[in-house]
Write an enzyme that holds these catalytic residues in place. Structure first.
Site, PDB file in Angstrom:
ATOM      1  N   GLU A 218       1.753  -5.178   5.461  1.00  0.00           N
ATOM      2  CA  GLU A 218       2.868  -4.323   5.817  1.00  0.00           C
ATOM      3  C   GLU A 218       3.512  -4.788   7.123  1.00  0.00           C
ATOM      4  O   GLU A 218       2.944  -5.605   7.854  1.00  0.00           O
ATOM      5  CB  GLU A 218       2.375  -2.872   5.951  1.00  0.00           C
ATOM      6  CG  GLU A 218       1.758  -2.295   4.679  1.00  0.00           C
ATOM      7  CD  GLU A 218       2.791  -1.921   3.618  1.00  0.00           C
ATOM      8  OE1 GLU A 218       3.931  -2.445   3.665  1.00  0.00           O
ATOM      9  OE2 GLU A 218       2.463  -1.113   2.733  1.00  0.00           O
TER      10      GLU A 218
ATOM     11  N   ASP B  48      10.585  -3.741   2.422  1.00  0.00           N
ATOM     12  CA  ASP B  48      10.423  -3.826   3.873  1.00  0.00           C
ATOM     13  C   ASP B  48       9.954  -5.204   4.327  1.00  0.00           C
ATOM     14  O   ASP B  48       9.593  -5.397   5.486  1.00  0.00           O
ATOM     15  CB  ASP B  48       9.456  -2.751   4.373  1.00  0.00           C
ATOM     16  CG  ASP B  48       8.083  -2.834   3.703  1.00  0.00           C
ATOM     17  OD1 ASP B  48       7.850  -3.780   2.915  1.00  0.00           O
ATOM     18  OD2 ASP B  48       7.244  -1.955   3.971  1.00  0.00           O
TER      19      ASP B  48
ATOM     20  N   ASP C 206      -4.325  -9.218  -4.047  1.00  0.00           N
ATOM     21  CA  ASP C 206      -4.694  -7.971  -3.389  1.00  0.00           C
ATOM     22  C   ASP C 206      -5.290  -6.999  -4.404  1.00  0.00           C
ATOM     23  O   ASP C 206      -5.235  -7.224  -5.609  1.00  0.00           O
ATOM     24  CB  ASP C 206      -3.491  -7.338  -2.686  1.00  0.00           C
ATOM     25  CG  ASP C 206      -2.206  -7.444  -3.508  1.00  0.00           C
ATOM     26  OD1 ASP C 206      -2.275  -7.321  -4.753  1.00  0.00           O
ATOM     27  OD2 ASP C 206      -1.141  -7.648  -2.923  1.00  0.00           O
TER      28      ASP C 206
ATOM     29  N   HIS D  21       7.279  -6.921   3.116  1.00  0.00           N
ATOM     30  CA  HIS D  21       5.847  -7.214   3.044  1.00  0.00           C
ATOM     31  C   HIS D  21       5.550  -8.207   1.920  1.00  0.00           C
ATOM     32  O   HIS D  21       6.246  -8.271   0.913  1.00  0.00           O
ATOM     33  CB  HIS D  21       5.014  -5.929   2.898  1.00  0.00           C
ATOM     34  CG  HIS D  21       5.052  -5.292   1.543  1.00  0.00           C
ATOM     35  ND1 HIS D  21       5.756  -4.160   1.271  1.00  0.00           N
ATOM     36  CD2 HIS D  21       4.445  -5.631   0.373  1.00  0.00           C
ATOM     37  CE1 HIS D  21       5.593  -3.812   0.002  1.00  0.00           C
ATOM     38  NE2 HIS D  21       4.796  -4.698  -0.574  1.00  0.00           N
TER      39      HIS D  21
END
Length: 261
Positions: free
Chosen positions: A143, A136, A67, A138
């Protein structure tokens, strides 16, 4: 999905680096997908030590980026291209022509996303993709509630991810970009081997949801359950919420030594 519980981050790094070294012995021009952040650093340090000792050869290896921030110049110290140059390429003695990644400064961001997906395919696909996991759940910058079939695309970061990443920007969240280019979950799942490394108690809930929870977009990493060769390497703290931890320890201890991860 195989879950390997290790004593600490250093042991996890050594285990994964050895898997990479074995892959490179089988396939010297393997395409290794790498992640940024503090978690994978023990992997890169262990692999660099193997290169220095002659136990691994990266002369023909290739590195693929997971990314990238949108809008940060490529030479910005916190662009992921710069980070990977410092933390992966230079310690391994690799050149930039062995590296491929998305263009986060492109005027046509969507075009850059599509071009990167094609570049990975044209390169023969990723042989081993190293992943971290967010608190979370991801992976990459997919996300929560990302499509499990998503391709490389632009994403808007959650506030929590920007807070987590502010430590790389002098603690100033205002310096953290709002947008990124990330390999989609569908793109990630095309890698031949997925290896997720998680360390620390802060990742325990996310690891449990990934491994033992349902496959759900609210925990993007749970998509690894769909992959035929996914390995989750966790230290004791990150494994602390796993109900089947004892079973995972038993299966790893009793697997054939030649099998690796």
């Amino acid at each position: 999905m195989e879950v390997v519980i290790v004593p600490d981050a250093k042991a996890g790094g050594e285990l994964i680096a050895e898997a990479m070294a074995k892959l490179l012995r089988r396939k010297p021009d393997a395409l290794l997908g790498v992640a940024t952040g503090s978690t994978p650093l023990p992997v890169y340090e262990a692999l660099a030590a193997k290169v220095r000792s002659g136990a691994a050869d990266v002369g023909r290896a290739r590195i693929a980026q997971l990314d990238e921030y949108v809008g940060l110049p490529a030479d910005h110290p916190e662009s992921y291209r710069s980070v990977l140059r410092r933390e992966v390429l230079e310690p391994l003695g690799m050149e930039m022509d062995q590296f491929t990644g998305p263009d986060g400064t492109a005027e046509d961001v969507q075009g850059a996303c599509e071009a990167y997906d094609k570049a990975l395919s044209d390169a023969g696909g990723v042989d081993l993709q190293l992943l971290g996991i967010g608190t979370d759940g991801h992976i990459g910058f997919n996300e929560p509630c990302s499509s499990l079939a998503s391709r490389t695309r632009i994403k808007t970061l959650t506030e929590q991810t920007r807070i987590d990443n502010a430590r790389f920007f002098d603690g100033d969240i205002d310096q953290v970009p709002h947008h990124v280019i990330t390999q989609g979950i569908g793109t990630i799942l095309e890698a031949r081997h997925l290896v997720l490394l998680a360390t620390g108690e802060g990742k325990a809930d996310a690891v449990a949801a990934t491994v033992e929870g349902p496959i759900a977009a609210v925990c993007p990493a749970s998509a690894l359950q769909l992959h035929p060769h996914a390995t989750v390497v966790v230290d004791e703290a990150a494994a602390s919420k796993l109900k089947l931890a004892d079973y995972f320890r038993h299966t790893y201890v009793n697997k054939p030594g030649w099998q690796g991860i």
